[in-house]
Design a protein around this motif. Structure first.
Motif, PDB file in Angstrom:
ATOM      1  N   GLU A 143      30.022 -49.741 -28.818  1.00  0.00           N
ATOM      2  CA  GLU A 143      29.581 -48.654 -27.957  1.00  0.00           C
ATOM      3  C   GLU A 143      30.770 -47.946 -27.309  1.00  0.00           C
ATOM      4  OE1 GLU A 143      29.670 -52.175 -25.103  1.00  0.00           O
ATOM      5  OE2 GLU A 143      29.358 -51.794 -27.228  1.00  0.00           O
ATOM      6  N   THR A 144      31.851 -48.716 -27.025  1.00  0.00           N
ATOM      7  CA  THR A 144      33.044 -48.104 -26.442  1.00  0.00           C
ATOM      8  C   THR A 144      33.783 -47.275 -27.487  1.00  0.00           C
ATOM      9  OG1 THR A 144      33.237 -50.016 -24.968  1.00  0.00           O
ATOM     10  CG2 THR A 144      35.140 -48.573 -25.123  1.00  0.00           C
ATOM     11  N   GLU A 145      33.820 -47.766 -28.717  1.00  0.00           N
ATOM     12  CA  GLU A 145      34.433 -46.988 -29.789  1.00  0.00           C
ATOM     13  C   GLU A 145      33.680 -45.679 -30.006  1.00  0.00           C
ATOM     14  OE1 GLU A 145      34.392 -49.608 -33.102  1.00  0.00           O
ATOM     15  OE2 GLU A 145      36.053 -50.849 -32.371  1.00  0.00           O
ATOM     16  N   TYR A 146      32.354 -45.747 -29.910  1.00  0.00           N
ATOM     17  CA  TYR A 146      31.533 -44.546 -30.064  1.00  0.00           C
ATOM     18  C   TYR A 146      31.783 -43.570 -28.921  1.00  0.00           C
ATOM     19  CZ  TYR A 146      27.297 -41.661 -30.295  1.00  0.00           C
ATOM     20  OH  TYR A 146      26.416 -40.612 -30.348  1.00  0.00           O
ATOM     21  N   GLU A 147      31.854 -44.088 -27.690  1.00  0.00           N
ATOM     22  CA  GLU A 147      32.139 -43.238 -26.536  1.00  0.00           C
ATOM     23  C   GLU A 147      33.473 -42.523 -26.711  1.00  0.00           C
ATOM     24  OE1 GLU A 147      32.521 -43.519 -21.644  1.00  0.00           O
ATOM     25  OE2 GLU A 147      32.536 -45.351 -22.858  1.00  0.00           O
ATOM     26  N   LEU A 148      34.473 -43.261 -27.199  1.00  0.00           N
ATOM     27  CA  LEU A 148      35.790 -42.664 -27.423  1.00  0.00           C
ATOM     28  C   LEU A 148      35.721 -41.596 -28.501  1.00  0.00           C
ATOM     29  CD1 LEU A 148      38.820 -42.532 -26.932  1.00  0.00           C
ATOM     30  CD2 LEU A 148      39.100 -44.447 -28.532  1.00  0.00           C
ATOM     31  N   ALA A 149      34.993 -41.858 -29.577  1.00  0.00           N
ATOM     32  CA  ALA A 149      34.870 -40.876 -30.651  1.00  0.00           C
ATOM     33  C   ALA A 149      34.213 -39.589 -30.142  1.00  0.00           C
ATOM     34  CB  ALA A 149      34.061 -41.456 -31.807  1.00  0.00           C
ATOM     35  N   LEU A 150      33.183 -39.727 -29.299  1.00  0.00           N
ATOM     36  CA  LEU A 150      32.542 -38.547 -28.726  1.00  0.00           C
ATOM     37  C   LEU A 150      33.503 -37.775 -27.829  1.00  0.00           C
ATOM     38  CD1 LEU A 150      28.975 -39.840 -27.746  1.00  0.00           C
ATOM     39  CD2 LEU A 150      29.614 -38.459 -29.718  1.00  0.00           C
ATOM     40  N   LEU A 151      34.256 -38.500 -27.016  1.00  0.00           N
ATOM     41  CA  LEU A 151      35.226 -37.846 -26.137  1.00  0.00           C
ATOM     42  C   LEU A 151      36.282 -37.099 -26.947  1.00  0.00           C
ATOM     43  CD1 LEU A 151      35.993 -40.351 -23.235  1.00  0.00           C
ATOM     44  CD2 LEU A 151      35.209 -37.992 -23.008  1.00  0.00           C
ATOM     45  N   GLN A 152      36.791 -37.741 -27.989  1.00  0.00           N
ATOM     46  CA  GLN A 152      37.824 -37.116 -28.813  1.00  0.00           C
ATOM     47  C   GLN A 152      37.287 -35.871 -29.514  1.00  0.00           C
ATOM     48  OE1 GLN A 152      38.810 -40.587 -31.112  1.00  0.00           O
ATOM     49  NE2 GLN A 152      40.605 -41.062 -29.854  1.00  0.00           N
ATOM     50  N   ALA A 153      36.036 -35.934 -29.965  1.00  0.00           N
ATOM     51  CA  ALA A 153      35.428 -34.766 -30.596  1.00  0.00           C
ATOM     52  C   ALA A 153      35.262 -33.637 -29.572  1.00  0.00           C
ATOM     53  CB  ALA A 153      34.076 -35.137 -31.198  1.00  0.00           C
ATOM     54  N   GLU A 154      34.861 -33.990 -28.354  1.00  0.00           N
ATOM     55  CA  GLU A 154      34.707 -32.967 -27.325  1.00  0.00           C
ATOM     56  C   GLU A 154      36.049 -32.360 -26.951  1.00  0.00           C
ATOM     57  OE1 GLU A 154      32.965 -32.441 -22.791  1.00  0.00           O
ATOM     58  OE2 GLU A 154      32.130 -34.026 -24.066  1.00  0.00           O
ATOM     59  N   VAL A 155      37.091 -33.194 -26.898  1.00  0.00           N
ATOM     60  CA  VAL A 155      38.440 -32.674 -26.631  1.00  0.00           C
ATOM     61  C   VAL A 155      38.817 -31.624 -27.670  1.00  0.00           C
ATOM     62  CG1 VAL A 155      40.899 -33.257 -26.709  1.00  0.00           C
ATOM     63  CG2 VAL A 155      39.338 -34.654 -25.350  1.00  0.00           C
ATOM     64  N   ARG A 156      38.588 -31.944 -28.936  1.00  0.00           N
ATOM     65  CA  ARG A 156      38.949 -30.994 -29.994  1.00  0.00           C
ATOM     66  C   ARG A 156      38.153 -29.702 -29.865  1.00  0.00           C
ATOM     67  NH1 ARG A 156      38.910 -35.887 -32.932  1.00  0.00           N
ATOM     68  NH2 ARG A 156      36.810 -35.476 -33.746  1.00  0.00           N
ATOM     69  N   TYR A 157      36.857 -29.823 -29.554  1.00  0.00           N
ATOM     70  CA  TYR A 157      36.028 -28.626 -29.436  1.00  0.00           C
ATOM     71  C   TYR A 157      36.476 -27.772 -28.252  1.00  0.00           C
ATOM     72  CZ  TYR A 157      32.259 -25.445 -28.610  1.00  0.00           C
ATOM     73  OH  TYR A 157      31.560 -24.286 -28.389  1.00  0.00           O
ATOM     74  N   VAL A 158      36.681 -28.398 -27.094  1.00  0.00           N
ATOM     75  CA  VAL A 158      37.053 -27.632 -25.902  1.00  0.00           C
ATOM     76  C   VAL A 158      38.435 -27.022 -26.078  1.00  0.00           C
ATOM     77  CG1 VAL A 158      37.448 -27.747 -23.409  1.00  0.00           C
ATOM     78  CG2 VAL A 158      35.532 -28.986 -24.418  1.00  0.00           C
ATOM     79  N   GLU A 159      39.356 -27.741 -26.710  1.00  0.00           N
ATOM     80  CA  GLU A 159      40.671 -27.170 -27.006  1.00  0.00           C
ATOM     81  C   GLU A 159      40.530 -25.879 -27.805  1.00  0.00           C
ATOM     82  OE1 GLU A 159      43.737 -30.994 -27.302  1.00  0.00           O
ATOM     83  OE2 GLU A 159      42.622 -30.331 -29.072  1.00  0.00           O
ATOM     84  N   ALA A 160      39.706 -25.929 -28.847  1.00  0.00           N
ATOM     85  CA  ALA A 160      39.512 -24.753 -29.699  1.00  0.00           C
ATOM     86  C   ALA A 160      38.840 -23.627 -28.925  1.00  0.00           C
ATOM     87  CB  ALA A 160      38.691 -25.130 -30.928  1.00  0.00           C
ATOM     88  N   LEU A 161      37.863 -23.957 -28.086  1.00  0.00           N
ATOM     89  CA  LEU A 161      37.155 -22.934 -27.319  1.00  0.00           C
ATOM     90  C   LEU A 161      38.092 -22.272 -26.317  1.00  0.00           C
ATOM     91  CD1 LEU A 161      34.527 -21.489 -26.620  1.00  0.00           C
ATOM     92  CD2 LEU A 161      33.920 -23.424 -25.144  1.00  0.00           C
TER      93      LEU A 161
END
Length: 210
Positions: free
Chosen positions: A167-185
């Motif tokens: 569950e922690t690995e999943y939380e990290l994966a979601l955070l990393q994906a959000e970082v990439r999206y917000v960076e691009a936005l």
């Protein structure tokens, strides 16, 4: 449909909307426990980071699970001068329920409604020049959170096998994906390449009467 079947279906739907009920069933699948022990084990295993836990809700869930025949009283325990604590155990129906529930959760994607998705959906109520610094601030907070989880995960994986940190690995994966999206936005807002940015800038905002 018979009323009992309808009531049972409604109870199942309410229960399966509450991850704390799943947590209780899963913990009692290991061994009988009293509510305080269930809460302690969840906290020690960091499960309270993925399931919202408070004692009032926990006792309400246990009451509902007893009513539905998924757990039952197994006896009482007393530690010194402390009040007696009721110990609960999983029933056969409870074991079948947690097994079916887990199979549904793991195997079937469902639509979820994250708050950030709602914020993005209505972002146009702000001006682009107001939204951009907020997104940059969010990006900083996301990076800090991801770094904290990476460090925590590195420590935990030294002691815990992968299934117990999934569950922690999943939380990290979601955070990393959000970082990439917000960076691009943020980048597209900054360089003007975001589709519709001109119309967004020109969009009149309604005056709110004082």
């Amino acid at each position: 449909m018979p009323k009992g079947a309808a009531d049972g279906g409604a109870a199942t739907a309410r229960r399966r909307g509450n991850p704390l009920a799943l947590a209780v069933l899963a913990q009692l699948g290991d061994r009988p426990m009293h509510p305080y022990e269930i809460a302690r084990v969840l906290k020690e295993g960091r499960k309270d980071e993925s399931v919202r836990l408070n004692y009032g809700s926990l006792y309400s869930v246990i009451t509902a699970l007893v009513r539905d025949g998924l757990i039952e009283t197994a006896g009482t325990e007393q530690d010194g001068n402390r009040p007696q604590r009721t110990v609960y155990r999983l029933t056969a129906d409870g074991r079948a329920e947690v097994d079916d529930w887990m199979r549904c959760l793991l195997g079937t994607p469902v639509k979820e409604y994250p708050q950030f998705m709602a914020a993005l959906s209505f972002m146009q109520v702000l001006r682009p020049d107001d939204a951009a610094p907020l997104l940059r601030a969010r990006l900083v907070a996301l990076r800090v959170a991801a770094l904290r989880i990476e460090e925590d995960l590195e420590r935990r994986t030294e002691a815990d096998p992968a299934p117990f940190t999934a569950e922690t690995e999943y939380e990290l994966a979601l955070l990393q994906a959000e970082v990439r999206y917000v960076e691009a936005l943020v980048h597209r807002l900054g360089d003007g390449s975001l589709d519709g940015l001109g119309a967004w800038r020109d969009r009149p905002l309604e005056d709110v009467p004082s």
